[in-house]
Design an enzyme around this catalytic site. Structure first.
Site, PDB file in Angstrom:
ATOM      1  N   ASN A 198       0.812  -1.217   0.000  1.00 29.36           N
ATOM      2  CA  ASN A 198       0.000   0.000   0.000  1.00 29.36           C
ATOM      3  C   ASN A 198       0.845   1.267   0.000  1.00 29.36           C
ATOM      4  O   ASN A 198       0.448   2.286  -0.577  1.00 29.36           O
ATOM      5  CB  ASN A 198      -0.924   0.008   1.229  1.00 29.36           C
ATOM      6  CG  ASN A 198      -2.040  -1.004   1.111  1.00 29.36           C
ATOM      7  OD1 ASN A 198      -2.913  -0.877   0.269  1.00 29.36           O
ATOM      8  ND2 ASN A 198      -2.003  -2.022   1.951  1.00 29.36           N
ATOM      9  N   ASN A 209       4.672   1.151  -0.293  1.00 30.39           N
ATOM     10  CA  ASN A 209       5.871   1.000  -1.119  1.00 30.39           C
ATOM     11  C   ASN A 209       5.781  -0.225  -2.031  1.00 30.39           C
ATOM     12  O   ASN A 209       5.031  -1.166  -1.742  1.00 30.39           O
ATOM     13  CB  ASN A 209       7.123   0.860  -0.241  1.00 30.39           C
ATOM     14  CG  ASN A 209       7.463   2.139   0.493  1.00 30.39           C
ATOM     15  OD1 ASN A 209       7.590   3.199  -0.108  1.00 30.39           O
ATOM     16  ND2 ASN A 209       7.609   2.053   1.801  1.00 30.39           N
ATOM     17  N   ASP A 229       0.688 -11.022   0.253  1.00 29.78           N
ATOM     18  CA  ASP A 229       1.933 -10.764   0.976  1.00 29.78           C
ATOM     19  C   ASP A 229       2.095 -11.715   2.157  1.00 29.78           C
ATOM     20  O   ASP A 229       3.204 -12.161   2.466  1.00 29.78           O
ATOM     21  CB  ASP A 229       1.982  -9.309   1.455  1.00 29.78           C
ATOM     22  CG  ASP A 229       0.795  -8.921   2.323  1.00 29.78           C
ATOM     23  OD1 ASP A 229      -0.290  -9.530   2.191  1.00 29.78           O
ATOM     24  OD2 ASP A 229       0.944  -7.977   3.123  1.00 29.78           O
ATOM     25  N   THR A 273       2.217  -0.701   6.012  1.00 31.05           N
ATOM     26  CA  THR A 273       1.101   0.200   6.275  1.00 31.05           C
ATOM     27  C   THR A 273       0.273  -0.327   7.437  1.00 31.05           C
ATOM     28  O   THR A 273      -0.132   0.420   8.333  1.00 31.05           O
ATOM     29  CB  THR A 273       0.227   0.344   5.020  1.00 31.05           C
ATOM     30  OG1 THR A 273       1.056   0.740   3.917  1.00 31.05           O
ATOM     31  CG2 THR A 273      -0.857   1.377   5.231  1.00 31.05           C
TER      32      THR A 273
END
Length: 254
Positions: free
Chosen positions: A9, A11, A109, A132
């Site tokens: 979100n 990087n 992820d 994030t």
């Protein structure tokens, strides 16, 4: 060489690997408005910095928690390197059991991190990804992903604090010289950073208590190197964990 792209979100992390060796790893800001050409330009610059040639790219793999730009980045990889691109999602071979109510809803992820964690570290295992959001994933002794916890990331907490108050300034995120702050800036730093470290320590202790066994703890993500030294539990820092997971997933699905 295989190009790995992890879209978060905040990087995007890109890296290249060849025969289990990571050749480079770079991080840049996620831009929801960028075109495929603009992302392709970033790939081009990154390769030039590391003195690599796009002809070396034999394939690519993408993990993304930002569906709105996944296709744009995929198109950028294809435009720049002309390589086959694999996107982590439902149906991909992971090599681990995922014990979730709806495995299809699990963030890619988390899947990627679990794959790498189970392959490279002793189990049971706790994986802390500080982006994030801060996610805490748990891998049991049979190398199964058994669940996760999610809490606001450091940046999100800080932004919420600053936006909801009229007199608190924006600050950089480096630890204060001492815990108890004697000015506003150090007080915010101490509260946010040590507060996050304390929350992570508390979750680690409770997870180990629920499992009834000590766990290996591994941290990754953009702010992991800032927070982990402040924790009281022993935590291994692996900033390349997701790239390692993408490397394994590419190999298992080629």
């Amino acid at each position: 060489m295989i190009l790995a792209v992890d879209i978060g979100n905040t990087n995007i992390v890109i890296g290249g690997f060849e025969k289990q060796q990571i050749l480079f790893c770079e991080r840049f800001q996620t831009n929801h408005k960028a075109t495929s050409l603009e992302y392709a330009a970033i790939f081009k610059i990154t390769f030039e910095i590391h003195r690599l040639d796009k002809s070396q790219v034999q394939g690519a793999i993408i993990s993304s928690v930002v569906p709105s730009i996944t296709h744009t980045v995929k198109e950028a990889v294809e435009k720049y390197a002309g390589a086959r691109v694999l996107v982590v999602g439902p149906g991909i071979k992971t090599g681990i059991r995922i014990q979730a109510d709806n495995p299809a809803q699990l963030g890619s992820d988390l899947v990627v991190g679990a794959v790498a964690g189970a392959a490279y570290y002793p189990v049971p295992l706790i994986l802390v990804d500080m982006g994030t959001a801060t996610t805490v994933s748990v891998i049991d002794a049979s190398r199964a992903f058994i669940g996760k916890l999610i809490l606001p990331g450091v940046g999100v907490s800080l932004d919420a604090l600053i936006s909801r108050t009229s007199q608190l300034p924006k600050i950089s995120l480096e630890p204060p010289k001492k815990l108890i702050g004697t000015n506003t800036i150090d007080s915010i730093k101490g509260g946010i950073l040590y507060g996050t470290a304390g929350a992570i320590d508390g979750l680690i202790d409770r997870i180990q208590e629920e499992l009834g066994a000590p766990c290996t703890v591994v941290a990754t993500g953009g702010l992991a190197k800032v927070i982990t030294p402040l924790c009281r539990n022993s935590i291994l820092l692996d900033e390349e964990l997701l790239l390692k997971g993408l490397m394994l997933l590419y190999e298992r699905n080629s």
